[in-house]
Scaffold this motif. Sequence first.
Motif, short mmCIF file in Angstrom:
data_model
loop_
_atom_site.label_atom_id
_atom_site.label_comp_id
_atom_site.label_asym_id
_atom_site.label_seq_id
_atom_site.Cartn_x
_atom_site.Cartn_y
_atom_site.Cartn_z
N ILE A 8 0.85 -1.12 0.14
CA ILE A 8 0.04 -0.02 -0.01
C ILE A 8 0.91 1.39 -0.11
O ILE A 8 1.96 1.25 0.59
CB ILE A 8 -0.91 0.16 1.22
N ILE A 9 0.54 2.32 -0.83
CA ILE A 9 1.20 3.55 -0.78
C ILE A 9 0.50 4.45 -0.01
O ILE A 9 -0.85 4.85 -0.04
CB ILE A 9 1.19 4.14 -2.29
N LEU A 10 1.24 5.07 1.07
CA LEU A 10 0.64 5.98 1.94
C LEU A 10 1.20 7.38 1.55
O LEU A 10 2.47 7.66 1.43
CB LEU A 10 1.09 5.79 3.33
N THR A 11 0.48 8.53 1.60
CA THR A 11 1.02 9.71 1.45
C THR A 11 0.62 10.83 2.64
O THR A 11 0.33 10.13 3.81
CB THR A 11 -0.01 10.46 0.21
N LYS A 12 1.18 12.01 2.52
CA LYS A 12 1.12 12.85 3.66
C LYS A 12 -0.21 12.84 4.42
O LYS A 12 -1.36 12.86 3.60
CB LYS A 12 1.39 14.31 3.35
N GLY A 13 -0.18 12.54 5.72
CA GLY A 13 -1.37 12.36 6.34
C GLY A 13 -2.20 11.45 6.48
O GLY A 13 -3.36 11.24 6.96
N GLU A 14 -1.52 10.09 5.93
CA GLU A 14 -2.43 8.64 6.06
C GLU A 14 -1.72 7.84 7.13
O GLU A 14 -0.56 7.70 7.23
CB GLU A 14 -2.39 8.28 4.74
N LEU A 15 -2.72 7.19 7.71
CA LEU A 15 -2.27 6.13 8.69
C LEU A 15 -2.78 4.75 8.33
O LEU A 15 -3.97 4.59 7.97
CB LEU A 15 -2.73 6.57 10.23
N ILE A 16 -2.15 3.74 8.48
CA ILE A 16 -2.61 2.60 8.38
C ILE A 16 -2.20 1.61 9.37
O ILE A 16 -1.02 1.70 9.93
CB ILE A 16 -2.24 1.88 7.03
N SER A 17 -2.79 0.47 9.85
CA SER A 17 -2.64 -0.43 10.97
C SER A 17 -3.05 -1.87 10.76
O SER A 17 -4.28 -2.03 10.04
CB SER A 17 -3.22 0.15 12.37
N PHE A 18 -2.20 -2.78 10.87
CA PHE A 18 -2.48 -4.12 10.71
C PHE A 18 -2.30 -4.99 11.92
O PHE A 18 -1.53 -4.57 12.67
CB PHE A 18 -1.59 -4.78 9.40
N GLU A 19 -3.06 -6.07 12.07
CA GLU A 19 -3.26 -6.78 13.21
C GLU A 19 -3.51 -8.25 12.82
O GLU A 19 -4.87 -8.23 12.42
CB GLU A 19 -3.92 -6.27 14.52
N ASN A 20 -2.92 -9.22 13.27
CA ASN A 20 -3.17 -10.58 12.94
C ASN A 20 -3.85 -10.90 11.65
O ASN A 20 -4.67 -11.31 11.42
CB ASN A 20 -4.54 -10.86 13.88
N ASN A 21 -3.06 -10.25 10.75
CA ASN A 21 -3.10 -10.50 9.21
C ASN A 21 -4.38 -9.69 8.50
O ASN A 21 -4.76 -9.89 7.70
CB ASN A 21 -3.39 -12.18 8.92
N GLN A 22 -4.91 -8.86 9.31
CA GLN A 22 -5.92 -8.11 8.67
C GLN A 22 -5.77 -6.40 8.86
O GLN A 22 -5.03 -6.13 9.93
CB GLN A 22 -7.24 -8.13 9.55
#
Length: 299
Positions: free
Chosen positions: A195-209
Motif C-alpha cells: 500500500i502507498i501512503l501519502t502525507k497525513g495517512e495512517l494504516i494499521s494491521f493486526e493478526n493478518n488484517q
Amino acid sequence: MEEDYKLAKWLNNELSEDELVEFKKDSDYELLHKIKENSAFLSTPSFDENRILQNVLKSKKDSKVISLQNWFVRIAAIFVIGLGLYFGTQTILTTTQSAEIGNKANFLLPDNSEVALNSDSEIEFKKWNWENNRTLDLKGEAYFKVAKGKTFEVNTSLGKVTVLGTQFNVKARNNRFDVTCFEGKVKVKYKSQEIILTKGELISFENNQKIVAKNILDIQPSWINKEVSFEKENLVNVLLEIERQYNITFNYKNIETNQLFTGKIPTDNIDVALQIISASYHFEIQKDSTKSYIISTNK
C-alpha cells in the motif's frame, strides 16, 4: 629462498604436506591460523607487494637481501591480513541504537537522516557502504526524518516500509503493525499486501488484517510531544505501552484486556494516565509497590 617465503606460500595455500607439517610447529601458527581463517572471506585494497619489495631491495646491500626479504614478506603478509580484517569488520559489524524502558533516544544515520526511538525500541544497521545499502531493522517504534537520497528501507518482524526523502513513523509490537506518513510517500508491505501512503495517512494491521486506514492532521507522532495515541488498540497493548513509558508493571484481576481503546495517554504524568484508564473502563487501580499497580474491576 623457499624457506624465506614459507609464510607467503602458506597464505596462498602453496605449501606441500611436509612443509605444512613443519610450518604448524611454529609458535605463532595458532595466531596466524585464526587471523587467516577470519579474514579469508574479506576483501582488501590492492597491494603491489613485488614493486614495493624491489624498491626496498635496491636501496640495500646485497649481504642483507635475504634477511630483508624474510622480514618484509612477514610484515607485508600481516599488514595485508590486518587491512582485510579492518575493512571486513567495517562491513560485517552492525551498529545498534536503542532506547531503554522509560526513555527515548535520538541519533543520526550516516546520511544525516534523523531517527527518534520510542521507549523500549531498537534499531540495527551497517554504517559501511550505507549509500548503497540504506536498510535498517527496527524492533519497537521509531520516527524518521529521511534525508534526500536513494531509497530508504525499514524492516520489522511484521512488515517493511520503503520511502524516499520523507517523514514517517513505524511501530511493530505484539502482532500489530502501524505506519503513519507525515511527509512525502511511503510504500508499506505487510504479508502479501502493498500500500502507498501519502502525507497525513495512517494504516494499521493486526493478526493478518487491516484494522485502521484513516487521514490525520498531526505533523509528527504524538509521542514526540509526551503523549501516545491509540486507534482501536487492544487494551492489553495500551497497558503494555504505559508500562514501557513509565517503567512500571500492572497486575490484572478479573478484567477483559481485549477491549478496544481510542485516545491519547500522557507519558509524563502517571496519575493522569491511570485516571484515563480507570475512568474509561471503570477500573480500580491501586499502587502495590513503587513500580507495581493492581488493576481490578470496580464493582
